[in-house]
Scaffold this motif. Structure first.
Motif, PDB file in Angstrom:
ATOM      1  N   THR A   1       0.837  -1.210   0.000  1.00 55.93           N
ATOM      2  CA  THR A   1       0.000   0.000   0.000  1.00 55.93           C
ATOM      3  C   THR A   1       0.865   1.250   0.000  1.00 55.93           C
ATOM      4  OG1 THR A   1      -1.755  -1.164   1.181  1.00 55.93           O
ATOM      5  CG2 THR A   1      -1.791   1.241   1.259  1.00 55.93           C
ATOM      6  N   LEU A   2       1.932   1.226   0.769  1.00 51.80           N
ATOM      7  CA  LEU A   2       2.844   2.370   0.794  1.00 51.80           C
ATOM      8  C   LEU A   2       3.413   2.621  -0.593  1.00 51.80           C
ATOM      9  CD1 LEU A   2       4.488   4.530   2.307  1.00 51.80           C
ATOM     10  CD2 LEU A   2       6.221   2.766   2.733  1.00 51.80           C
ATOM     11  N   TYR A   3       3.826   1.564  -1.265  1.00 52.99           N
ATOM     12  CA  TYR A   3       4.387   1.707  -2.614  1.00 52.99           C
ATOM     13  C   TYR A   3       3.370   2.350  -3.546  1.00 52.99           C
ATOM     14  CZ  TYR A   3       6.458   0.422  -7.125  1.00 52.99           C
ATOM     15  OH  TYR A   3       6.983   0.445  -8.394  1.00 52.99           O
ATOM     16  N   ALA A   4       2.119   1.939  -3.457  1.00 51.52           N
ATOM     17  CA  ALA A   4       1.079   2.507  -4.312  1.00 51.52           C
ATOM     18  C   ALA A   4       0.880   3.999  -4.013  1.00 51.52           C
ATOM     19  CB  ALA A   4      -0.230   1.750  -4.125  1.00 51.52           C
ATOM     20  N   ILE A   5       0.904   4.375  -2.733  1.00 51.03           N
ATOM     21  CA  ILE A   5       0.741   5.778  -2.357  1.00 51.03           C
ATOM     22  C   ILE A   5       1.924   6.604  -2.862  1.00 51.03           C
ATOM     23  CG2 ILE A   5       0.636   7.380  -0.411  1.00 51.03           C
ATOM     24  CD1 ILE A   5      -0.828   5.191   1.163  1.00 51.03           C
ATOM     25  N   VAL A   6       3.141   6.060  -2.698  1.00 51.96           N
ATOM     26  CA  VAL A   6       4.331   6.775  -3.154  1.00 51.96           C
ATOM     27  C   VAL A   6       4.296   6.944  -4.674  1.00 51.96           C
ATOM     28  CG1 VAL A   6       6.845   6.638  -3.361  1.00 51.96           C
ATOM     29  CG2 VAL A   6       5.737   6.079  -1.191  1.00 51.96           C
ATOM     30  N   GLN A   7       3.838   5.915  -5.380  1.00 53.91           N
ATOM     31  CA  GLN A   7       3.704   6.031  -6.835  1.00 53.91           C
ATOM     32  C   GLN A   7       2.745   7.153  -7.220  1.00 53.91           C
ATOM     33  OE1 GLN A   7       2.654   1.925  -7.970  1.00 53.91           O
ATOM     34  NE2 GLN A   7       4.441   1.976  -9.318  1.00 53.91           N
ATOM     35  N   ARG A   8       1.602   7.232  -6.542  1.00 52.02           N
ATOM     36  CA  ARG A   8       0.627   8.281  -6.852  1.00 52.02           C
ATOM     37  C   ARG A   8       1.188   9.665  -6.507  1.00 52.02           C
ATOM     38  NH1 ARG A   8      -3.062   4.384  -4.857  1.00 52.02           N
ATOM     39  NH2 ARG A   8      -3.168   5.415  -2.810  1.00 52.02           N
TER      40      ARG A   8
END
Length: 851
Positions: free
Chosen positions: A573-580
């Protein structure tokens, strides 16, 4: 008795239902025959023009009706405002011209090409009439209705000739949002019968009033910087035509009469040819004759500047047009007492209508002159650019792709020719990398606007200016740039569009930490997004060098560290947030698999601290600068997508400030704050609040002992009291004491949290007020200090320059558990001073950590 008769006549004019002939006889005394198929504004709207303030939707509806009923009128929507109101342009010309409108437009665009001949006398002249850039300058929008009706419906031979020999572009409301704010006020408080007393509520709008747009921006100062959506739409249309004449319709104080150019000689741009200003005098004879005929008083050659391309009446001068300001004394409602007698709304409208029609008459009569003037303007611009000391300008920084592309987009907005570098270049110790920097040759038709963007203001001969006297965008952006003095430079490929920055995470998900260097302007946008999503983010108070998938990478002061282990969400989830965050902020975020740095602090250092999500309140309301309030609001909304709370200044002391961790006070008068309000702010700061102040607000903070600092006082005042001067010099002498926007250089501590992300200790400030701070006795508290020789450009008196040099530009300090930041200037100046508005963002994110 005379006043009573005037009032009775006014009431008869405004409050009785009179037929269209009566109105037409007042506004168009020489017109006889109008096309009955075309409705008058009063027939369509249902009230006499001048008896009610016409809302923007009514303006739009009437212009659409004109387009339906007259083959002389064609309407197009060029964009929408922040409040979703349409921006319209009406094109009025003979039907036979409109059939060939694309060809006519292309012929006019060739005026910019010095190799092409000037337009012949067979071509139509292009006239742009722009109304209501200041929404509460009440008469101009009404004048747009009547002027458009006159040109659409009048059947006399003169008007037929105007339409055959001209393309007339009417922008009925350059500022629709502000216009409706004013319309609602004036219509809500008008009386029956009308009240002429200047103290009546109808004549005195409350804060923020209708002058500005949604974000409280003065759109008449935004033509060069193009920060607002309305400005960008308008500039896009402007560059489709390059009009020969461009009129900006305004209003001024009620006790004034009517103003049109020529402007004062000392307040003209030193980089424009005198011929450009001679054109004002050529058209002035038509304006004078028209106002003489109806008996209206007027003045010229006084008061107003005509040197800066920030204005709607002057920007066109930089493209070979004759740009003119019309200023009408304002009734600010239906009728108001003035030193010239009762000033009525219909009277103010009639003056603008009369002079608008006179402009078309003059442009048609002088079109051969205007064609030659514009052609010679662009030819001489190329010659002037080729003789200039700077043969080209290069700009761009690989460490700040965002601002590089932002400046590139602005350059292209002004239709300047710009090229890629064809190799890396080092100038004055600055490295410009191929693919991340751009070059602009000086020898091109747009040299004068290029000069305005990249050069300090040329020396000025006058001292009493109406507004800002230095506006260089390159200095404002805080982006590295340089002048190339050698004519032997080479160009890469032409650039036709700014490159969209694609934000990415430069590797797959990591199990250790994500890293983002703070040098890019949009790093702040990524940070707020991450904090809003609940991500734990830390900032580095010292630099470090990390091992990343791309190899060894340096990270500057303020760089962000996002540890994986410390989060409340899963690594995926963190990776997805950082990507956004990377995508939305258009930045590149990288990863590291180790906290052991190659150089500098390690990632577990106490010099890397957690960042708290800012909750920001901004004081607004009576006595507070409307423009600066809007600039802060715009910056936080548009740059960070942060929902800043706009508190009324009178509510302080009645609400709980504990809801906010940051409070911003822009320039204003805070002496009216109650004891309870002052106590509330002091207690809030003591408890850990982050207080940020601009200009007069900084002085207030010092007076209230929030920080133990000092303001410089005028040490020469006693000497001046013994000086005897002629009364006639009073206006110029006193005006020269003001600081109207000079550029000054300061040394800034790039290790300080307020300066995180900067890579150069030299920073440019614009100085627009008389707040001059003494450097702090605390040796670490003066974040930025003006250099001993700090002056760069703009008119500033020698006395003020001497006081500003060596003074403090920014001071910070702690009070209890909280912090106070004093900006001697406005760091958000007119939305485009990005070199310093990023300091405000730093103060919001990092201010609490300077203890």
């Amino acid at each position: 008795m005379h006043k009573q008769l005037s009032t009775l006549f006014l009431l008869a004019l405004l409050l009785t239902t009179f037929n269209g002939y009566t109105q037409q006889a007042y506004y168009f005394p020489d017109a006889v025959t109008f096309d009955p198929k075309v409705p008058t504004p009063e027939q369509f709207l249902g009230y006499p023009i001048g008896s009610h303030y016409t809302r923007h939707d009514q303006l739009v509806a009437y212009f659409r009706e004109l387009a339906k009923t007259s083959d002389r009128v064609h309407l197009q929507e060029i964009g929408k405002t922040y409040e979703e109101r349409p921006q319209l342009i009406a094109t009025l010309t003979a039907p036979e011209n409109y059939k060939n409108i694309a060809q006519i437009r292309q012929e006019h665009l060739r005026q910019r090409d010095p190799s092409q001949p000037a337009l012949s006398g067979q071509a139509p002249v292009v006239v742009w009439l722009g109304y209501s850039v200041h929404g509460n300058e009440t008469s101009s929008g009404e004048a747009a209705l009547l002027t458009a009706y006159f040109l659409a419906a009048n059947q006399d031979t003169a008007t037929t000739r105007f339409l055959r020999e001209a393309v007339i572009l009417i922008d009925p409301a350059l500022n629709p949002d502000g216009r409706d704010r004013a319309a609602n006020w004036h219509n809500s408080y008008k009386s029956f019968p009308p009240v002429a007393d200047p103290e009546d509520r109808e004549h005195n709008e409350q804060w923020p009033a209708g002058r500005t747009n949604h974000f409280f921006t003065d759109l008449n100062r935004d033509w060069l910087a193009a920060t607002q959506t309305e400005s960008r739409h308008r500039l896009d249309f402007f560059h489709q035509w390059y009009p020969n004449v461009h009129i900006d319709f305004h209003e001024m104080g009620t006790n004034s009469t009517y103003y049109f150019e020529p402007s004062p000689a000392g307040r003209q741009s030193p980089i424009l040819p005198q011929a450009s200003y001679d054109g004002n005098a050529v058209l002035a004879k038509y304006h004078a004759a028209a106002l003489d005929k109806i008996g209206s008083l007027y003045f010229t050659k006084e008061a107003f500047d005509n040197l800066s391309p920030i204005y709607g009446s002057t920007y066109p001068d930089f493209y070979g047009a004759v740009g003119v300001t019309f200023e009408q004394g304002s009734s600010r409602g239906l009728v108001q007492e003035s030193s010239n007698g009762l000033l009525t709304f219909p009277f103010t409208i009639r003056n603008h209508v009369t002079n608008g029609i006179a402009t078309v008459r003059g442009a048609v009569a002088e079109k051969n002159y205007l064609f030659k003037l514009q052609k010679e303007f662009f030819r001489s611009a190329v010659e002037q650019g080729s003789r200039h000391a700077a043969k080209a300008y290069v700009f761009g920084d690989s460490r700040d792709v965002t601002l590089t592309q932002k400046l590139l987009a602005l350059v292209l907005t002004h239709h300047i020719k710009v090229f890629n570098l064809n190799g890396d270049l080092t100038l004055n110790g600055k490295k410009f990398e191929q693919g991340k920097a751009y070059i602009i040759p000086a020898a091109q038709p747009d040299f004068r606007i290029i000069h305005s963007l990249f050069e300090a203001t040329a020396p000025l001969t006058d001292s009493a200016f109406y507004d800002n006297t230095s506006w260089s965008v390159a200095h404002a952006y805080g982006l590295q740039f340089a002048a190339i003095k050698n004519a032997g430079f080479s160009l890469g490929t032409p650039v036709t569009a700014a490159t969209p920055v694609k934000g990415t995470v430069t590797a797959t998900a990591t199990t250790y930490a994500y890293l983002l260097d703070w040098s890019d302007y949009n790093a702040s946008k990524a940070l707020y997004y991450l904090l809003e999503k609940g991500v734990h983010v830390k900032t580095a108070f010292k630099p470090f060098t990390a091992t990343t998938p791309g190899g060894r990478q340096n990270f500057s002061y303020g760089s962000l560290v996002i540890p994986v282990a410390a989060q409340t969400v899963s690594p995926d989830t963190l990776y997805a947030i950082v990507q956004r965050a990377a995508t939305q902020a258009q930045v590149s975020i990288t990863t590291t698999a180790t906290g052991y740095s190659l150089q500098g602090i390690d990632l577990g250092s106490n010099n890397i601290v957690g960042v708290e999500k800012p909750t920001v309140a901004l004081l607004t309301g009576n006595g507070i600068s409307v423009g600066e309030s809007g600039q802060v609001w715009f910056l936080l909304n548009q740059q960070l997508q942060l929902p800043v709370t706009k508190l009324d200044v009178n509510s302080v002391g009645k609400i709980r400030l504990e809801r906010y961790n940051t409070l911003i006070l822009v320039n204003g008068n805070y002496s009216s704050l109650s004891k309870a309000a002052v106590s509330s702010i002091k207690n809030w700061v003591q408890a850990g609040g982050n207080l940020i102040t601009f200009k007069n607000a900084a002085e207030w903070a010092i007076q209230e002992n929030l920080l133990p600092e000092q303001v410089f006082t005028d040490t020469t005042r006693k000497k001046e009291e013994t000086v005897r001067l002629d009364f006639a010099t009073r206006e110029e002498t006193e005006a020269a004491k003001r600081i109207n926007g000079g550029i000054f250089t300061a040394d800034i501590d790039i290790t300080h949290p307020l300066a995180f992300g900067l890579n150069d200790r030299r920073i440019f400030f614009t100085k627009t007020g008389n707040t001059i701070l003494r450097p702090s006795r605390n040796k670490y508290a003066t974040v930025a200090q003006y250099l001993p020789a700090s002056y760069v450009s703009g008119y500033v008196s020698k006395q003020n320059i001497a006081q500003i040099s060596n003074s403090a530009a920014i001071i910070t300090g702690s009070t209890g558990d909280g912090t106070v930041t004093l900006f001697a200037e406005d760091p958000t100046y007119r939305h485009y001073w990005h070199g310093t508005d990023r300091l405000l963002l730093n103060a919001i994110f990092f201010g609490k950590y300077i203890q």
